[in-house]
Scaffold this motif. Structure first.
Motif, PDB file in Angstrom:
ATOM      1  N   GLN A 120      -8.440  -3.805  -4.472  1.00 56.14           N
ATOM      2  CA  GLN A 120      -8.321  -4.770  -3.389  1.00 56.14           C
ATOM      3  C   GLN A 120      -7.016  -5.567  -3.482  1.00 56.14           C
ATOM      4  O   GLN A 120      -6.549  -6.116  -2.490  1.00 56.14           O
ATOM      5  CB  GLN A 120      -9.492  -5.766  -3.392  1.00 56.14           C
ATOM      6  N   HIS A 121      -6.470  -5.649  -4.659  1.00 57.60           N
ATOM      7  CA  HIS A 121      -5.219  -6.371  -4.916  1.00 57.60           C
ATOM      8  C   HIS A 121      -4.274  -5.422  -5.657  1.00 57.60           C
ATOM      9  O   HIS A 121      -3.986  -5.594  -6.836  1.00 57.60           O
ATOM     10  CB  HIS A 121      -5.475  -7.619  -5.752  1.00 57.60           C
ATOM     11  N   PRO A 122      -3.771  -4.403  -4.953  1.00 53.83           N
ATOM     12  CA  PRO A 122      -2.981  -3.369  -5.619  1.00 53.83           C
ATOM     13  C   PRO A 122      -1.535  -3.776  -5.875  1.00 53.83           C
ATOM     14  O   PRO A 122      -0.984  -4.668  -5.231  1.00 53.83           O
ATOM     15  CB  PRO A 122      -3.023  -2.209  -4.613  1.00 53.83           C
ATOM     16  N   LEU A 123      -0.949  -3.094  -6.826  1.00 48.09           N
ATOM     17  CA  LEU A 123       0.465  -3.225  -7.154  1.00 48.09           C
ATOM     18  C   LEU A 123       1.209  -2.139  -6.393  1.00 48.09           C
ATOM     19  O   LEU A 123       0.811  -0.978  -6.411  1.00 48.09           O
ATOM     20  CB  LEU A 123       0.659  -3.028  -8.662  1.00 48.09           C
ATOM     21  N   LYS A 124       2.281  -2.532  -5.685  1.00 48.98           N
ATOM     22  CA  LYS A 124       3.059  -1.574  -4.907  1.00 48.98           C
ATOM     23  C   LYS A 124       4.528  -1.703  -5.284  1.00 48.98           C
ATOM     24  O   LYS A 124       5.001  -2.787  -5.602  1.00 48.98           O
ATOM     25  CB  LYS A 124       2.891  -1.838  -3.409  1.00 48.98           C
ATOM     26  N   ILE A 125       5.240  -0.587  -5.202  1.00 51.01           N
ATOM     27  CA  ILE A 125       6.675  -0.558  -5.470  1.00 51.01           C
ATOM     28  C   ILE A 125       7.395  -0.401  -4.139  1.00 51.01           C
ATOM     29  O   ILE A 125       7.091   0.500  -3.364  1.00 51.01           O
ATOM     30  CB  ILE A 125       7.049   0.610  -6.401  1.00 51.01           C
ATOM     31  N   SER A 126       8.345  -1.302  -3.874  1.00 52.11           N
ATOM     32  CA  SER A 126       9.117  -1.200  -2.629  1.00 52.11           C
ATOM     33  C   SER A 126      10.210  -0.150  -2.798  1.00 52.11           C
ATOM     34  O   SER A 126      10.452   0.358  -3.895  1.00 52.11           O
ATOM     35  CB  SER A 126       9.741  -2.552  -2.276  1.00 52.11           C
ATOM     36  N   ASP A 127      10.886   0.164  -1.702  1.00 54.53           N
ATOM     37  CA  ASP A 127      11.964   1.153  -1.734  1.00 54.53           C
ATOM     38  C   ASP A 127      13.086   0.765  -2.689  1.00 54.53           C
ATOM     39  O   ASP A 127      13.748   1.622  -3.257  1.00 54.53           O
ATOM     40  CB  ASP A 127      12.535   1.364  -0.330  1.00 54.53           C
ATOM     41  N   ASP A 128      13.304  -0.553  -2.873  1.00 52.84           N
ATOM     42  CA  ASP A 128      14.366  -1.001  -3.778  1.00 52.84           C
ATOM     43  C   ASP A 128      13.887  -1.167  -5.221  1.00 52.84           C
ATOM     44  O   ASP A 128      14.630  -1.620  -6.079  1.00 52.84           O
ATOM     45  CB  ASP A 128      15.018  -2.289  -3.274  1.00 52.84           C
ATOM     46  N   GLY A 129      12.622  -0.811  -5.486  1.00 57.13           N
ATOM     47  CA  GLY A 129      12.084  -0.875  -6.846  1.00 57.13           C
ATOM     48  C   GLY A 129      11.401  -2.186  -7.199  1.00 57.13           C
ATOM     49  O   GLY A 129      10.878  -2.342  -8.295  1.00 57.13           O
ATOM     50  N   SER A 130      11.374  -3.145  -6.276  1.00 57.23           N
ATOM     51  CA  SER A 130      10.674  -4.402  -6.526  1.00 57.23           C
ATOM     52  C   SER A 130       9.167  -4.167  -6.500  1.00 57.23           C
ATOM     53  O   SER A 130       8.678  -3.285  -5.798  1.00 57.23           O
ATOM     54  CB  SER A 130      11.043  -5.442  -5.467  1.00 57.23           C
ATOM     55  N   LEU A 131       8.445  -4.978  -7.265  1.00 58.72           N
ATOM     56  CA  LEU A 131       6.988  -4.853  -7.334  1.00 58.72           C
ATOM     57  C   LEU A 131       6.326  -5.981  -6.560  1.00 58.72           C
ATOM     58  O   LEU A 131       6.750  -7.137  -6.646  1.00 58.72           O
ATOM     59  CB  LEU A 131       6.518  -4.903  -8.786  1.00 58.72           C
ATOM     60  N   TYR A 132       5.265  -5.619  -5.831  1.00 58.93           N
ATOM     61  CA  TYR A 132       4.503  -6.586  -5.046  1.00 58.93           C
ATOM     62  C   TYR A 132       3.020  -6.343  -5.256  1.00 58.93           C
ATOM     63  O   TYR A 132       2.592  -5.215  -5.462  1.00 58.93           O
ATOM     64  CB  TYR A 132       4.827  -6.449  -3.552  1.00 58.93           C
ATOM     65  N   VAL A 133       2.246  -7.424  -5.185  1.00 52.27           N
ATOM     66  CA  VAL A 133       0.799  -7.351  -5.262  1.00 52.27           C
ATOM     67  C   VAL A 133       0.256  -7.972  -3.980  1.00 52.27           C
ATOM     68  O   VAL A 133       0.733  -9.018  -3.541  1.00 52.27           O
ATOM     69  CB  VAL A 133       0.260  -8.114  -6.497  1.00 52.27           C
ATOM     70  N   THR A 134      -0.736  -7.326  -3.379  1.00 54.61           N
ATOM     71  CA  THR A 134      -1.381  -7.893  -2.207  1.00 54.61           C
ATOM     72  C   THR A 134      -2.319  -9.001  -2.682  1.00 54.61           C
ATOM     73  O   THR A 134      -3.212  -8.754  -3.487  1.00 54.61           O
ATOM     74  CB  THR A 134      -2.168  -6.824  -1.429  1.00 54.61           C
ATOM     75  N   VAL A 135      -2.073 -10.208  -2.181  1.00 50.80           N
ATOM     76  CA  VAL A 135      -2.821 -11.374  -2.641  1.00 50.80           C
ATOM     77  C   VAL A 135      -4.098 -11.531  -1.833  1.00 50.80           C
ATOM     78  O   VAL A 135      -5.185 -11.314  -2.310  1.00 50.80           O
ATOM     79  CB  VAL A 135      -1.956 -12.648  -2.541  1.00 50.80           C
ATOM     80  N   ARG A 136      -3.947 -11.949  -0.590  1.00 51.58           N
ATOM     81  CA  ARG A 136      -5.091 -12.156   0.308  1.00 51.58           C
ATOM     82  C   ARG A 136      -4.624 -11.937   1.727  1.00 51.58           C
ATOM     83  O   ARG A 136      -3.461 -12.147   2.044  1.00 51.58           O
ATOM     84  CB  ARG A 136      -5.685 -13.550   0.153  1.00 51.58           C
ATOM     85  N   ARG A 137      -5.535 -11.485   2.557  1.00 46.64           N
ATOM     86  CA  ARG A 137      -5.229 -11.270   3.969  1.00 46.64           C
ATOM     87  C   ARG A 137      -3.915 -10.518   4.168  1.00 46.64           C
ATOM     88  O   ARG A 137      -3.107 -10.866   5.016  1.00 46.64           O
ATOM     89  CB  ARG A 137      -5.188 -12.605   4.711  1.00 46.64           C
ATOM     90  N   ASN A 138      -3.684  -9.515   3.355  1.00 42.80           N
ATOM     91  CA  ASN A 138      -2.501  -8.670   3.470  1.00 42.80           C
ATOM     92  C   ASN A 138      -1.189  -9.416   3.195  1.00 42.80           C
ATOM     93  O   ASN A 138      -0.127  -8.997   3.635  1.00 42.80           O
ATOM     94  CB  ASN A 138      -2.453  -7.988   4.846  1.00 42.80           C
ATOM     95  N   LEU A 139      -1.243 -10.528   2.502  1.00 45.32           N
ATOM     96  CA  LEU A 139      -0.048 -11.287   2.150  1.00 45.32           C
ATOM     97  C   LEU A 139       0.459 -10.820   0.791  1.00 45.32           C
ATOM     98  O   LEU A 139      -0.311 -10.742  -0.171  1.00 45.32           O
ATOM     99  CB  LEU A 139      -0.349 -12.789   2.111  1.00 45.32           C
ATOM    100  N   PRO A 140       1.747 -10.512   0.695  1.00 42.42           N
ATOM    101  CA  PRO A 140       2.282 -10.020  -0.578  1.00 42.42           C
ATOM    102  C   PRO A 140       2.775 -11.130  -1.495  1.00 42.42           C
ATOM    103  O   PRO A 140       3.190 -12.201  -1.043  1.00 42.42           O
ATOM    104  CB  PRO A 140       3.464  -9.163  -0.121  1.00 42.42           C
ATOM    105  N   ALA A 141       2.730 -10.838  -2.768  1.00 43.17           N
ATOM    106  CA  ALA A 141       3.334 -11.690  -3.789  1.00 43.17           C
ATOM    107  C   ALA A 141       4.279 -10.812  -4.596  1.00 43.17           C
ATOM    108  O   ALA A 141       3.890  -9.732  -5.061  1.00 43.17           O
ATOM    109  CB  ALA A 141       2.274 -12.291  -4.703  1.00 43.17           C
ATOM    110  N   LYS A 142       5.508 -11.241  -4.734  1.00 47.79           N
ATOM    111  CA  LYS A 142       6.465 -10.492  -5.536  1.00 47.79           C
ATOM    112  C   LYS A 142       6.203 -10.772  -7.012  1.00 47.79           C
ATOM    113  O   LYS A 142       5.922 -11.907  -7.399  1.00 47.79           O
ATOM    114  CB  LYS A 142       7.896 -10.894  -5.174  1.00 47.79           C
TER     115      LYS A 142
END
Length: 182
Positions: A120-142
């Motif tokens: 529900q709160h996955p870790l994703k890698i952006s095209d530039d290699g930055s990491l983001y986690v989905t916090v709540r309501r589809n809002l990202p946290a770097k």
């Protein structure tokens, strides 16, 4: 107690805090214009060029933050104001294992939102290699650089068809920090 039950219990406790948030995903007011609020890439909030000094005010505004496509809005049941977000509205600044086996990771944002790193709160890698986690309501946290380096230290190398990846696990899910160049 089995790992999945422990994870579910911890997630339920943390989710109860999230349920106290306003139901902005159910609000669809008409667009009301722009407000000169900018969330900088370092997580600081600014209004008309001046920094917000009260964290409680930032948390209040963050509680009514909504993302639609690539745009961010502060919403109430009757108003919707556009704001600017330079990168992501939140930063992952802390993490900890919640169990002795180191299988359930809790992460926390700069605004003290805490949750389990899981499906529900996955870790994703952006095209530039930055990491983001989905916090709540589809809002990202770097993921803050310090947290990233700590995760690199605990990650394991795993060979895949795409190459060697740095991975770790939380709540029975595999998370990739990136690929090693050969």
């Amino acid at each position: 107690m089995p790992l999945d039950k422990i994870s579910a219990q911890i997630s339920a406790n943390l989710a109860s805090a999230e349920q106290k948030m306003p139901p902005v995903d159910q609000w669809h007011p008409p667009y009301s214009g722009e407000i000169d609020i900018v969330i900088k890439a370092d997580g600081h909030w600014f209004y008309q060029g001046g920094i917000f000094k009260r964290k409680s005010l930032v948390k209040l505004f963050a509680s009514v933050l909504k993302k639609e496509a690539d745009d961010y809005f502060l919403v109430t049941p009757v108003e919707k104001f556009g704001i600017k977000v330079e990168d992501a509205p939140f930063l992952i600044t802390q993490w900890q294992w919640l169990d002795e086996q180191k299988t359930i990771m809790q992460v926390s944002t700069n605004l003290e939102d805490s949750f389990i790193l899981n499906a529900q709160h996955p870790l994703k890698i952006s095209d530039d290699g930055s990491l983001y986690v989905t916090v709540r309501r589809n809002l990202p946290a770097k993921v803050h650089r310090n947290v990233y380096y700590q995760w690199v230290d605990l990650a394991q190398q795993e060979s895949t068809k795409q190459g060697t990846e740095l991975v770790f696990f939380s709540a029975e899910h595999r998370f990739c920090l990136g690929r090693l160049s050969n």
